[in-house]
Design a protein around this motif. Structure first.
Motif, mmCIF file in Angstrom:
data_model
loop_
_atom_site.group_PDB
_atom_site.id
_atom_site.type_symbol
_atom_site.label_atom_id
_atom_site.label_comp_id
_atom_site.label_asym_id
_atom_site.label_seq_id
_atom_site.Cartn_x
_atom_site.Cartn_y
_atom_site.Cartn_z
ATOM 1 N N UNK A 46 -2.948 2.152 -9.445
ATOM 2 C CA UNK A 46 -3.056 2.542 -10.853
ATOM 3 C C UNK A 46 -2.685 4.004 -11.030
ATOM 4 N N UNK A 47 -2.865 4.775 -9.992
ATOM 5 C CA UNK A 47 -2.452 6.170 -10.019
ATOM 6 C C UNK A 47 -0.936 6.303 -10.157
ATOM 7 N N UNK A 48 -0.216 5.522 -9.391
ATOM 8 C CA UNK A 48 1.253 5.551 -9.481
ATOM 9 C C UNK A 48 1.707 5.085 -10.860
ATOM 10 N N UNK B 25 4.610 16.291 -11.678
ATOM 11 C CA UNK B 25 6.005 15.869 -11.564
ATOM 12 C C UNK B 25 6.670 16.466 -10.342
ATOM 13 N N UNK C 253 7.738 10.974 1.253
ATOM 14 C CA UNK C 253 6.541 10.797 2.067
ATOM 15 C C UNK C 253 6.857 10.188 3.426
ATOM 16 N N UNK C 254 7.800 9.253 3.414
ATOM 17 C CA UNK C 254 8.054 8.486 4.631
ATOM 18 C C UNK C 254 8.705 9.336 5.716
ATOM 19 N N UNK D 198 4.973 10.084 -17.693
ATOM 20 C CA UNK D 198 6.305 10.692 -17.806
ATOM 21 C C UNK D 198 7.034 10.187 -19.043
ATOM 22 N N UNK E 159 6.032 3.261 -6.100
ATOM 23 C CA UNK E 159 6.691 4.083 -7.098
ATOM 24 C C UNK E 159 8.096 3.582 -7.384
ATOM 25 N N UNK E 160 8.845 3.323 -6.334
ATOM 26 C CA UNK E 160 10.223 2.865 -6.520
ATOM 27 C C UNK E 160 10.267 1.548 -7.270
ATOM 28 N N UNK F 115 -4.966 3.708 -5.909
ATOM 29 C CA UNK F 115 -3.642 4.161 -5.492
ATOM 30 C C UNK F 115 -2.567 3.584 -6.410
ATOM 31 N N UNK G 70 9.546 1.996 -10.929
ATOM 32 C CA UNK G 70 10.648 2.652 -11.636
ATOM 33 C C UNK G 70 11.807 1.695 -11.876
ATOM 34 N N UNK H 210 -3.243 4.566 4.998
ATOM 35 C CA UNK H 210 -2.061 5.358 4.669
ATOM 36 C C UNK H 210 -1.497 6.080 5.890
ATOM 37 N N UNK I 233 -4.171 11.961 -5.029
ATOM 38 C CA UNK I 233 -4.833 10.886 -5.770
ATOM 39 C C UNK I 233 -5.539 11.465 -6.986
ATOM 40 N N UNK I 234 -5.139 10.988 -8.132
ATOM 41 C CA UNK I 234 -5.683 11.544 -9.358
ATOM 42 C C UNK I 234 -7.085 11.038 -9.657
ATOM 43 N N UNK I 235 -7.364 9.803 -9.232
ATOM 44 C CA UNK I 235 -8.656 9.209 -9.573
ATOM 45 C C UNK I 235 -9.721 9.584 -8.553
ATOM 46 N N UNK J 243 0.042 5.175 -13.622
ATOM 47 C CA UNK J 243 -0.319 6.185 -14.611
ATOM 48 C C UNK J 243 0.689 7.336 -14.626
ATOM 49 N N UNK K 256 0.786 -1.228 0.000
ATOM 50 C CA UNK K 256 0.000 0.000 0.000
ATOM 51 C C UNK K 256 0.821 1.282 0.000
ATOM 52 N N UNK K 257 2.056 1.193 0.437
ATOM 53 C CA UNK K 257 2.882 2.381 0.576
ATOM 54 C C UNK K 257 3.216 3.005 -0.785
ATOM 55 N N UNK K 258 2.761 4.246 -1.011
ATOM 56 C CA UNK K 258 2.943 4.863 -2.332
ATOM 57 C C UNK K 258 4.404 4.993 -2.740
ATOM 58 N N UNK K 259 5.256 5.324 -1.785
ATOM 59 C CA UNK K 259 6.677 5.484 -2.094
ATOM 60 C C UNK K 259 7.252 4.187 -2.644
ATOM 61 N N UNK L 282 7.178 12.028 -4.184
ATOM 62 C CA UNK L 282 6.646 10.799 -3.590
ATOM 63 C C UNK L 282 7.688 10.158 -2.676
ATOM 64 N N UNK L 283 8.953 10.364 -3.025
ATOM 65 C CA UNK L 283 10.015 9.726 -2.263
ATOM 66 C C UNK L 283 10.133 10.215 -0.838
#
Lengths: 289, 289
Positions: free
Chosen positions: A148-150, B157, B164-165, A157, A103-104, A146, A107, B218, B202-204, A152, A97-100, B161-162
DNA sequence: TAATCATAATTGTCCTAGACAAAATAGTAT
DNA sequence: ATACTATTTTGTCTAGGACAATTATGATTA
């Protein structure tokens, strides 16, 4: 206890449809407030989510309402069983669940695989798992959004806006008002870009009548529109006809997504429902080797 | 010639509202097809756009329909006159259609000004010009979407996100199902981030019931929701009450946007309609100097 | 057995016209 | 000027009916 409008937004079923289901099948079976307005308890909202998912799997309301609540749930579980994803990594992603960290991980994967492989081996399976987890209730809607947002964000980009001018052909990718699902279209846009075309991806939903002037102003060679399973097939058909009718024939029209049928045959309309077919479609449309 | 559903999507006016306007004011005045269904000619669609814009300026339908079509147009022009933007650069941006150049210009500006100044001196005026040009018909809807799309991408951009923690407090920014305007909220998210908070944007659009579980999963300190002028004030009020009611009081609730009124007083609900007030709100909420 | 076609059932969206709470405006008193 | 009350105004709901377009079913033929 929510009203019919809110319910409609929650479960993505039209207000008229909710009322006629009640009339025909006796469900939903809302309570009424002092004014006689429908009040839906939480349990019925949940049940409607199940029903909606079964409907998206291709069942008619007819059959769905013939079942008991329990049978419906079982049926949904069953559908899940046969499509177990083999990709453990993707499973983890969908569960984390953690967005960070999401994302990592994404990537890292992108860097390892390169864009094209990332799309086929990571993005597509991930979207499947999300869809599937959603249908199966094993992933919450929120978590699905959450992740699918990341995804997207990362994919967006990768769109090369700077190279639009130099590309031989530019394509405009968009969805019409009411169509919220854009991920599949975004993947297409990237794959077309990989084929050497300039992809202009419009994030905001456009009213039908705005599409032709925009396409002409941008000087694009084609417009690609996507219709998800949530979009009524009837409407998609009408919309495409209207679009084709109001644009110069030089601008090709490409349609994709679950709501689009192969029978939508029209001059200069190209149906493309599978990402794999993009390279060949590309050659067909813009034979520029 | 479009049907009532399509019209509703085109002009963002509810189906019921369209019908009752016809009953009460005699406009719109659609033709009928063979089944007796309403068919709206293009001119009436355009006229409804004008009416919708006047309504968003604060006029009641009452007054709007008392005017002739010509008077309505004049009134709209008038509103335009007094708010001429002084920023030539922004004007150029809004008028330039080439996506590549828009993107480059925005990036250059961001680098020159830094994020915070960019928001106040470029993003906000640009959004105003777009809104305004839209109301005034001097910018097409499509162009408006194109420009705001580029702006949105660039701003997204900038979300870190990095980090957040490591942030002391995390905030969750989102809109509810049906609210498509996210730019203002995105600006807020960035300004909160500038204050040292972790912004999860959150975009959605989320269904109401999904917000509390997500916020708790979260571990955020606050949830920020935005309601634009298109969102019915009534609904916004209900939604906020429902949200506040279903979340633990430790999670603060922040609401902003045109549809939110200061009278929506509730415990632990903070109304923030102006970007300038974010720093002070920040201190008030999380006095962490 | 598989494909084609006509018939029947199903579905979702539209229709009319009436009701009413919430919001906005106008009017009145403090 | 501010607060409080009465009167519009507004948008969303109600019911129950209609029908085209889609999907399923059954009959017929290759």
């Amino acid at each position: 206890m929510i009203n019919i409008q809110q319910l409609s937004l929650e479960v993505s079923i039209g207000v008229d449809t909710l009322r006629i289901w009640e009339r025909r099948y006796g469900f939903p079976n809302p309570e009424r407030d002092s004014r006689g307005h429908r009040c839906y308890p939480d349990e019925q909202v949940e049940e409607l989510r199940v029903i909606k998912k079964l409907q998206l799997l291709g069942l008619q309301p007819n059959k769905i309402f013939a079942l008991s609540a329990l049978e419906r749930k079982d049926l949904l579980q069953q559908e899940q069983a046969d499509e177990g994803s083999d990709n453990v990594f993707v499973q983890q992603l969908a569960a984390e669940l953690n967005p960070t960290e999401i994302d990592h991980a994404l990537r890292r994967l992108l860097q390892q695989l390169g864009l094209e492989e990332f799309i086929h081996q990571a993005a597509v399976p991930l979207i499947h798992v999300l869809d599937h987890g959603w249908a199966n209730n094993s992933i919450s809607i929120a978590r699905e959004h959450l992740v699918s947002d990341r995804l997207e964000s990362l994919l967006k980009e990768q769109l090369k806006i700077g190279e639009l001018e130099t590309a031989l052909h530019r394509l405009l990718f968009l969805t019409l008002s009411g169509e919220r699902h854009k991920l599949g279209l975004l993947l297409s846009a990237l794959l077309f870009q990989q084929q050497g075309l300039g992809s202009i991806f419009l994030n905001e939903e456009l009213p039908l009548s705005e599409v032709p002037p925009l396409a002409e102003a941008l000087g694009v060679s084609a417009v690609a529109v996507s219709f998800s399973a949530h979009y009524p097939t009837r409407q998609a058909k009408k919309d495409l006809a209207s679009l084709r009718n109001s644009m110069t024939p030089e601008i090709k029209l490409i349609a994709g997504g679950y709501a689009v049928r192969k029978e939508f045959i029209m001059p200069n309309l190209f149906i493309c429902s599978e990402l794999e077919k993009i390279p060949s479609l590309c050659k067909k449309l813009f034979h520029d080797n």
